[in-house]
Design a protein around this motif. Structure first.
Motif, short mmCIF file in Angstrom:
data_model
loop_
_atom_site.label_atom_id
_atom_site.label_comp_id
_atom_site.label_asym_id
_atom_site.label_seq_id
_atom_site.Cartn_x
_atom_site.Cartn_y
_atom_site.Cartn_z
N MET A 1 0.82 -1.22 0.00
CA MET A 1 0.00 0.00 0.00
C MET A 1 0.85 1.27 0.00
O MET A 1 1.93 1.32 0.59
CB MET A 1 -0.92 0.01 1.22
N ASP B 1 -3.39 4.73 -0.72
CA ASP B 1 -4.17 3.54 -0.39
C ASP B 1 -4.62 3.58 1.07
O ASP B 1 -5.77 3.21 1.39
CB ASP B 1 -3.33 2.27 -0.60
N GLY C 1 -8.25 5.03 1.05
CA GLY C 1 -8.82 3.69 1.11
C GLY C 1 -9.15 3.29 2.53
O GLY C 1 -10.26 3.50 3.02
#
Length: 330
Positions: A100, A104, A108
């Motif tokens: 990641m 991310d 995310g």
């Protein structure tokens, strides 16, 4: 001089031995988990309700510094005042997390953790977590009623040594590539460079304490936490070292998450910025640059160090109660 060095060495060895033999250990049980994804989970310290405060800690240390021990827990202190602290425990990065990037993690995982919280929340970030919380709050302002940033860096070049960390990156690649992460021991060595003699000083001082006293117990749980770090995913380590410490993208207004510039001046809600005056990890001048960029923040100049402000003996006076007052008014 030789005798003095021998006395100091003996005091250092004694302090380390007393720490290793000390019986005190953290025994707090984790609260219920509200949300989980991969290695990460969201711990709910007051499931019965209250104003949600989502805590975002750093990625390189365990989240328990904010829930350190009996009488040494910021989240439990706030829960006892009727608020609903929710602590994002990033967890030990497994294969999924090691691929990641910061985008991310922020656009995310952090935003999905926010989606699990009912209603609006205060987003509170500590140290590196403050940068992540700031970016998430600016991306999702409709979910965030207030923003609190504790010991959060912004102008990385306030420290003239910062660019030197970026120059270490090529040499660190040999360690990061095989395991997909910057190892814990390497991270701790980088922190040690900030104060090369600090480790010896603190163990000598520990050896002079009453081993049955509260100060010794607090030292032990803090030291256990410091010695139980977390590796940093290689893509994130590259971004932090090159973009933050090397290029100072946050301080220059050029740091991007999901292609979008993180501009603190665009935040329109209440903001609280705590700047520990004795911080050696995030220089006060670096954190003050963030306060200057935010519109009309409440700034707390805390008479404490980076860790002592949140978990030290004087933390309740230095941070907990001023933060509680702001949370009640914001």
């Amino acid at each position: 001089m030789l005798r003095r060095l021998m006395r100091e060495d003996a005091a250092l060895i004694r302090g380390i031995a007393l720490y290793r033999r000390h019986p005190h250990r953290r025994t707090l049980e984790d609260p219920p988990v509200l949300w989980r994804e991969g290695a990460s989970r969201l711990l709910d310290y007051r499931p019965e309700g209250g104003r949600p405060i989502l805590f975002v800690p750093s990625l390189v240390n365990r989240a328990q510094v904010l829930d350190l021990d009996e009488g040494a827990s910021l989240v439990r202190f706030l829960a006892a005042q009727g608020l609903r602290p929710l602590l994002l425990d990033w967890g030990w990065p497994e294969a999924e997390e090691r691929s990641m990037t910061l985008t991310d993690l922020i656009a995310g995982r952090l935003e999905r953790a926010m989606a699990a919280v009912p209603g609006e929340m205060v987003l509170l970030g500590y140290c590196m977590g403050g940068l992540l919380a700031l970016a998430a709050a600016l991306r999702r302002p409709e979910r965030v009623s207030g923003l609190a940033l504790l010991a959060t860096p912004w102008n990385f070049h306030a420290d003239p040594e910062a660019p030197g960390l970026a120059r270490l990156l090529p040499g660190l690649e040999a360690m990061m590539s095989p395991m997909g992460a910057l190892p814990v021991d390497t991270i701790q060595s980088l922190f040690a460079l900030l104060d090369p003699f600090g480790l010896a000083r603190k163990y000598r001082a520990f050896g002079r304490l009453d081993m049955a006293g509260a100060r010794a117990r607090r030292f032990v749980v803090l030291e256990d936490w410091l010695n139980d770090g977390i590796p940093l995913a290689a893509p994130v380590a590259r971004e932090c070292l090159a973009d933050w410490y090397g290029a100072n993208l946050p301080g220059r207004g050029e740091w991007r998450v999901a292609g979008w510039k993180v501009r603190p001046e665009e935040w329109r809600g209440p903001a609280f910025v705590a700047i520990p005056s004795r911080d050696r990890i995030v220089l006060p001048t670096s954190a003050r640059a963030l306060a200057a960029a935010l519109p009309a923040p409440h700034v707390l100049d805390a008479a404490a160090g980076h860790i002592g402000m949140v978990a030290g003996e004087g933390a309740e006076r230095a941070l907990w109660r001023p933060l509680l007052e702001w949370l009640r008014d914001a």
